[in-house]
Motif scaffolding. Structure first.
Motif, PDB file in Angstrom:
ATOM      1  N   PRO A 305       1.035  -1.639  -0.337  1.00  0.00           N
ATOM      2  CA  PRO A 305       0.297   0.221  -0.170  1.00  0.00           C
ATOM      3  C   PRO A 305       0.748   1.107   0.190  1.00  0.00           C
ATOM      4  N   TYR A 306       2.407   1.148   0.864  1.00  0.00           N
ATOM      5  CA  TYR A 306       2.613   3.130   1.016  1.00  0.00           C
ATOM      6  C   TYR A 306       3.648   2.995  -0.452  1.00  0.00           C
ATOM      7  N   ILE A 307       4.289   1.802  -0.863  1.00  0.00           N
ATOM      8  CA  ILE A 307       4.643   2.098  -2.572  1.00  0.00           C
ATOM      9  C   ILE A 307       3.965   2.208  -3.531  1.00  0.00           C
ATOM     10  N   ILE A 308       2.154   1.903  -3.605  1.00  0.00           N
ATOM     11  CA  ILE A 308       1.767   2.155  -4.169  1.00  0.00           C
ATOM     12  C   ILE A 308       1.336   4.108  -3.782  1.00  0.00           C
ATOM     13  N   VAL A 309       1.149   4.640  -2.557  1.00  0.00           N
ATOM     14  CA  VAL A 309       1.012   5.734  -2.316  1.00  0.00           C
ATOM     15  C   VAL A 309       2.327   6.520  -3.092  1.00  0.00           C
ATOM     16  N   LEU A 310       3.075   5.823  -2.794  1.00  0.00           N
ATOM     17  CA  LEU A 310       4.574   6.476  -2.775  1.00  0.00           C
ATOM     18  C   LEU A 310       4.615   7.229  -4.695  1.00  0.00           C
ATOM     19  N   PHE A 311       4.283   5.871  -5.263  1.00  0.00           N
ATOM     20  CA  PHE A 311       4.627   6.711  -6.539  1.00  0.00           C
ATOM     21  C   PHE A 311       3.058   7.602  -7.171  1.00  0.00           C
ATOM     22  N   VAL A 312       1.713   7.150  -7.073  1.00  0.00           N
ATOM     23  CA  VAL A 312       0.733   8.491  -6.979  1.00  0.00           C
ATOM     24  C   VAL A 312       0.949   9.664  -7.032  1.00  0.00           C
ATOM     25  N   PHE A 313       2.062   9.890  -5.147  1.00  0.00           N
ATOM     26  CA  PHE A 313       2.030  11.390  -4.747  1.00  0.00           C
ATOM     27  C   PHE A 313       3.265  11.072  -6.052  1.00  0.00           C
ATOM     28  N   LEU A 314       5.122  10.949  -6.172  1.00  0.00           N
ATOM     29  CA  LEU A 314       5.668  10.935  -6.926  1.00  0.00           C
ATOM     30  C   LEU A 314       4.980  11.662  -8.138  1.00  0.00           C
ATOM     31  N   LEU A 315       4.476  10.129  -8.806  1.00  0.00           N
ATOM     32  CA  LEU A 315       3.520  11.214 -10.125  1.00  0.00           C
ATOM     33  C   LEU A 315       2.438  12.898 -10.054  1.00  0.00           C
ATOM     34  N   MET A 316       2.392  12.633  -8.848  1.00  0.00           N
ATOM     35  CA  MET A 316       1.341  14.346  -8.162  1.00  0.00           C
ATOM     36  C   MET A 316       2.428  14.833  -8.433  1.00  0.00           C
ATOM     37  N   VAL A 323      -3.083  18.117 -13.039  1.00  0.00           N
ATOM     38  CA  VAL A 323      -3.008  19.664 -12.270  1.00  0.00           C
ATOM     39  C   VAL A 323      -4.586  19.825 -13.741  1.00  0.00           C
ATOM     40  N   LYS A 324      -3.897  19.544 -14.850  1.00  0.00           N
ATOM     41  CA  LYS A 324      -5.345  19.298 -15.850  1.00  0.00           C
ATOM     42  C   LYS A 324      -6.569  18.707 -15.912  1.00  0.00           C
ATOM     43  N   PHE A 325      -6.277  17.070 -15.914  1.00  0.00           N
ATOM     44  CA  PHE A 325      -6.696  16.989 -15.289  1.00  0.00           C
ATOM     45  C   PHE A 325      -7.979  16.774 -13.886  1.00  0.00           C
ATOM     46  N   PHE A 326      -7.724  17.052 -13.181  1.00  0.00           N
ATOM     47  CA  PHE A 326      -8.425  17.510 -12.129  1.00  0.00           C
ATOM     48  C   PHE A 326      -8.370  19.552 -11.743  1.00  0.00           C
ATOM     49  N   SER A 327      -8.366  20.400 -12.732  1.00  0.00           N
ATOM     50  CA  SER A 327      -8.478  21.228 -12.711  1.00  0.00           C
ATOM     51  C   SER A 327      -9.054  21.994 -11.854  1.00  0.00           C
ATOM     52  N   PHE A 328     -10.471  21.634 -11.778  1.00  0.00           N
ATOM     53  CA  PHE A 328     -11.308  21.765 -11.195  1.00  0.00           C
ATOM     54  C   PHE A 328     -11.949  21.616  -9.713  1.00  0.00           C
ATOM     55  N   THR A 329     -10.303  21.121  -9.509  1.00  0.00           N
ATOM     56  CA  THR A 329     -10.740  20.532  -7.692  1.00  0.00           C
ATOM     57  C   THR A 329      -9.668  21.576  -6.569  1.00  0.00           C
ATOM     58  N   LYS A 330      -9.036  22.829  -7.360  1.00  0.00           N
ATOM     59  CA  LYS A 330      -8.147  23.656  -7.250  1.00  0.00           C
ATOM     60  C   LYS A 330      -7.027  22.908  -6.568  1.00  0.00           C
ATOM     61  N   ILE A 331      -7.093  21.809  -6.292  1.00  0.00           N
ATOM     62  CA  ILE A 331      -6.206  21.521  -6.050  1.00  0.00           C
ATOM     63  C   ILE A 331      -3.964  21.269  -5.991  1.00  0.00           C
ATOM     64  N   HIS A 332      -3.445  22.029  -4.922  1.00  0.00           N
ATOM     65  CA  HIS A 332      -2.448  22.071  -5.625  1.00  0.00           C
ATOM     66  C   HIS A 332      -1.555  20.026  -5.538  1.00  0.00           C
ATOM     67  N   PHE A 333      -1.311  19.846  -6.033  1.00  0.00           N
ATOM     68  CA  PHE A 333      -0.815  18.588  -5.963  1.00  0.00           C
ATOM     69  C   PHE A 333       0.570  18.331  -5.973  1.00  0.00           C
ATOM     70  N   TYR A 334       1.123  19.481  -6.340  1.00  0.00           N
ATOM     71  CA  TYR A 334       2.894  19.220  -5.865  1.00  0.00           C
ATOM     72  C   TYR A 334       3.089  19.573  -3.963  1.00  0.00           C
ATOM     73  N   ARG A 335       1.947  19.709  -3.471  1.00  0.00           N
ATOM     74  CA  ARG A 335       1.651  19.419  -1.162  1.00  0.00           C
ATOM     75  C   ARG A 335       2.273  18.081  -1.053  1.00  0.00           C
ATOM     76  N   SER A 336       1.452  17.426  -2.142  1.00  0.00           N
ATOM     77  CA  SER A 336       2.049  15.843  -1.678  1.00  0.00           C
ATOM     78  C   SER A 336       3.444  15.557  -1.058  1.00  0.00           C
ATOM     79  N   TRP A 337       4.024  16.599  -1.401  1.00  0.00           N
ATOM     80  CA  TRP A 337       4.989  16.410  -1.614  1.00  0.00           C
ATOM     81  C   TRP A 337       5.637  15.738  -0.369  1.00  0.00           C
TER      82      TRP A 337
END
Length: 699
Positions: A305-316, A323-337
């Motif tokens: 589970p943590y390897i999956i989370v690590l990979f997804v957060f790295l993509l974020m 950002v392009k796919f989920f622009s409506f969310t107004k989420i700053h995905f780089y904050r997952s760092w």
């Protein structure tokens, strides 16, 4: 046998004590933190001041006039960090000490939360080593990750990370032992997270979703569903703004790119990566940690589970597609760092320890962790600013600007008067001035209209987190007459300039008070015309009248009204946004207050139809309140409040009743009660866990 005769226990406690002393010494500067060495820090100091005033009335939100010419404080920004800072302020501490208290509390919660999380998988001494590696992150402070985020001023984000680690650590312990105290602590931590940092709250739910999907037996237990949904209910007063009032949220999804290798390596401004490595060979440690990451793949059952989370957060953090796919969310995905780093160093140490669990391996990891902590780690933006320079600047402002004046500050960075835009605004607040600027763009549309109506170049104005409308729509700069009208309509008394280029933009303001090349004051003359002589026209989008468009954002109205206002023939017209009212109030009723309504086509930027009442009736005494509009505001006269093109408040009164506006207090009271109760419950559970050392320090 007593502890003095138990060699293993004495050795273990000595190691823990040494590790604690080491990390306290490494970050000892936090005990005398100066907000001028951080980026966002001064803004949070102001928020502590604002919350402390609201909290005395048992409110966790309210309409205040300190920023944006008026804004709903804490409707879109969670209040927990400011609440922590307000506690010492309520008993007499000044704002600087109160901020320092809140920051140290955040670091303690972050550190213990991370150890609590990692120690669910590793011996506690190795949890400290994982913390050392996590704390040694040398990336940009503005990124807001790890301890470097302290110098970036990202305090609520780091507090949220600490609570996230407590949530995960408690849930993992509950999953293994089914002890209800862990479930209660996890539930309280997750509920408090909803009052602390919205993105951490969302990221935490994502991690939990991955855990549940990988451990399907959890989905079959009703307490799991209680754990998932009850915190949302508890945090609903805090979540109300972003969930149900998105139209008032100016913030946009931004992609801030921090390259993985360079960010893990550390800041390399002005030098090549190779040169930085040669100067500090210890920078290779994060890459040595990749060995542990690869070794963690050997145990997918526990680490999966943590390897999956690590990979997804790295993509974020690396892929603009999020950002392009989920622009409506107004989420700053780089904050997952930050959470990415925490899980990265968990897996790094766990992979190495699972591969060879020997005493020699442990001592090698000790050495690597201590070297990383001592030689690497965050840095501030520089030494604290000269108190003499600050005192002279503030003294000049207070001498020449009356208290409670409304000012607009050039927000570019300009040393020596200030190092960041946030710092200048904190000085404005502490000088008892009101500012038409602001920090939290999600709380007011005032910065957007400032971009439209003021002749400010990008290099003279810090972008607070939204795109530049002038560039997006290829708009011309406003005429000096239109800019003057805007300044007077917003009731701005003074402009504070820090560069010659900014001052030149406002050459039409003739009255100047000079202090230095970095600090000048421009006085805005008062308007001569009576506001009641202005003609009012309501604007509504063609798509809204046809039922084809959703009323999502006032952006269209601001753009169209600006284009209309540019025409000199319209200089005496005040435009009102009636898009939100179109399907709620019959046109005939609206025309009792607004006799002329124009329907505009936002695609062609033209007026396609004008609806005009045939017979004028004197049913309205128009009043303009020079404060920023917000759609939840009420007036004492209980009349409809309209938004003007300058983001003011327009109200049509039948008589000379008070024009005071206020934010209803029900949500603020419920938010305050929820925050206090949940924080108190969490604090008790937190203290209980510390006293029960087996929860954290394994025997």
């Amino acid at each position: 046998m007593g502890i003095l005769f138990d060699r293993e226990k004495t050795k273990r406690i000595t190691i823990y004590f040494f590790f604690i002393l080491l990390i306290v010494y490494r970050f000892r500067s936090l005990f005398y933190l100066d907000d001028s060495v951080s980026w966002d820090g001064p803004g949070h100091k102001v928020l502590i001041g604002i919350f402390s005033k609201l909290g005395r009335e048992f409110l966790a939100e309210g309409y205040v006039e300190d920023w944006f010419g008026g804004f709903p404080a804490f409707r879109f920004y969670p209040p927990a960090f400011s609440f922590i800072g307000s506690i010492p302020h309520w008993i007499g501490w000044d704002l600087d000490l109160s901020l320092r208290f809140a920051v140290i509390s955040t670091v303690v919660i972050l550190s213990l939360g991370y150890i609590y999380f990692v120690s669910a998988f590793l011996p506690t001494d190795l949890s400290f080593i994982s913390l050392f590696l996590y704390a040694s992150f040398s990336g940009s402070p503005v990124l807001g990750a790890s301890f470097a985020g302290i110098w970036g001023g990202n305090f609520p984000s780091l507090l949220g990370s600490g609570l996230t680690y407590f949530v995960l650590g408690s849930w993992i312990r509950y999953s293994k032992g089914r002890d209800w105290k862990h479930l209660i602590f996890a539930l309280l931590s997750l509920s408090l997270l909803g009052y602390t940092h919205y993105l951490s709250f969302l990221f935490c739910y994502f991690i939990l979703a991955v855990l549940f999907l990988m451990q399907t037996d959890s989905l079959k237990k009703k307490e799991s569903w209680i754990f998932v949904f009850l915190p949302i209910v508890f945090a609903l007063p805090s979540l109300y703004g972003p969930m149900f009032q998105g139209s008032e949220n100016l913030g946009e999804t931004l992609f801030a790119y921090y390259p993985f290798l360079q960010t893990m390596f550390g800041e390399t401004e002005g030098d090549s990566v190779l040169k930085q490595f040669l100067l500090t060979p210890a920078r290779v440690i994060p890459f040595l940690s990749l060995i542990g990451i690869f070794l963690s793949l050997r145990n997918l059952k526990e680490n999966g589970p943590y390897i999956i989370v690590l990979f997804v957060f790295l993509l974020m953090t690396q892929d603009v597609s999020f950002v392009k796919f989920f622009s409506f969310t107004k989420i700053h995905f780089y904050r997952s760092w930050d959470l990415f780093l925490g899980i990265f160093y968990l897996l790094a140490i766990k992979g190495l320890w699972d591969y060879r669990s020997t005493t020699s391996t442990k001592y090698i990891l000790y050495g690597i962790g201590i070297i990383a902590l001592v030689l690497l780690g965050p840095r501030s933006f520089g030494s604290p600013l000269s108190s003499l320079a600050i005192d002279d600047s503030v003294s000049f402002l207070r001498k020449n600007i009356p208290a409670r004046s409304n000012v607009y500050v050039e927000t570019t960075v300009s040393f020596p008067w200030n190092r960041s835009p946030h710092l200048s605004l904190s000085w404005i607040y502490e000088s008892d001035f009101r500012s038409d600027n602001g920090l939290m763009v999600e709380s007011s549309w005032a910065p957007f209209v400032q971009r439209l109506y003021l002749p400010v170049q990008n290099e003279n104005d810090f972008n607070w987190g939204f795109s530049d409308p002038r560039a997006d729509y290829s708009l011309n700069y406003p005429s000096p007459e239109l800019s003057m009208r805007f300044l007077q309509a917003r009731n701005i008394d003074f402009l504070i300039t820090k560069t010659g280029s900014f001052k030149n933009n406002f050459s039409f303001l003739k009255e100047e008070i000079s202090f230095s090349s970095h600090l000048n004051i421009l006085k805005v003359p008062k308007a001569q015309n009576d506001e009641r002589e202005k003609k009012t026209i309501g604007l509504v989008s063609l798509a809204t009248t046809l039922g084809e468009g959703k009323v999502n954002s006032p952006k269209e109205f601001f753009i169209e009204s600006f284009l209309l206002a540019q025409n000199p023939a319209n200089k005496s017209i005040l435009y009102l946004d009636i898009n939100p009212l179109w399907n709620q109030i019959p046109v005939s009723e609206m025309q009792k207050e607004i006799s002329i309504i124009q329907i505009y086509d936002p695609k062609k930027h033209t007026v396609v139809e004008t609806l005009e009442k045939q017979k004028e009736t004197d049913t309205c005494n128009p009043k303009i309140i020079p404060k920023s509009y917000f759609d939840s505001l009420k007036s004492e006269s209980d009349r409809i409040l309209y938004r003007t093109q300058f983001n003011q408040i327009f109200v049509c009164l039948q008589n000379e009743k008070s024009q005071t506006v206020y934010l209803p207090q029900a949500l603020g009271i419920s938010k305050f009660i929820g925050l206090v109760l949940i924080f108190s419950g969490w604090a008790l559970a937190f203290i209980f866990s510390l006293l029960n050392r087996k929860d954290v320090f394994k025997e």
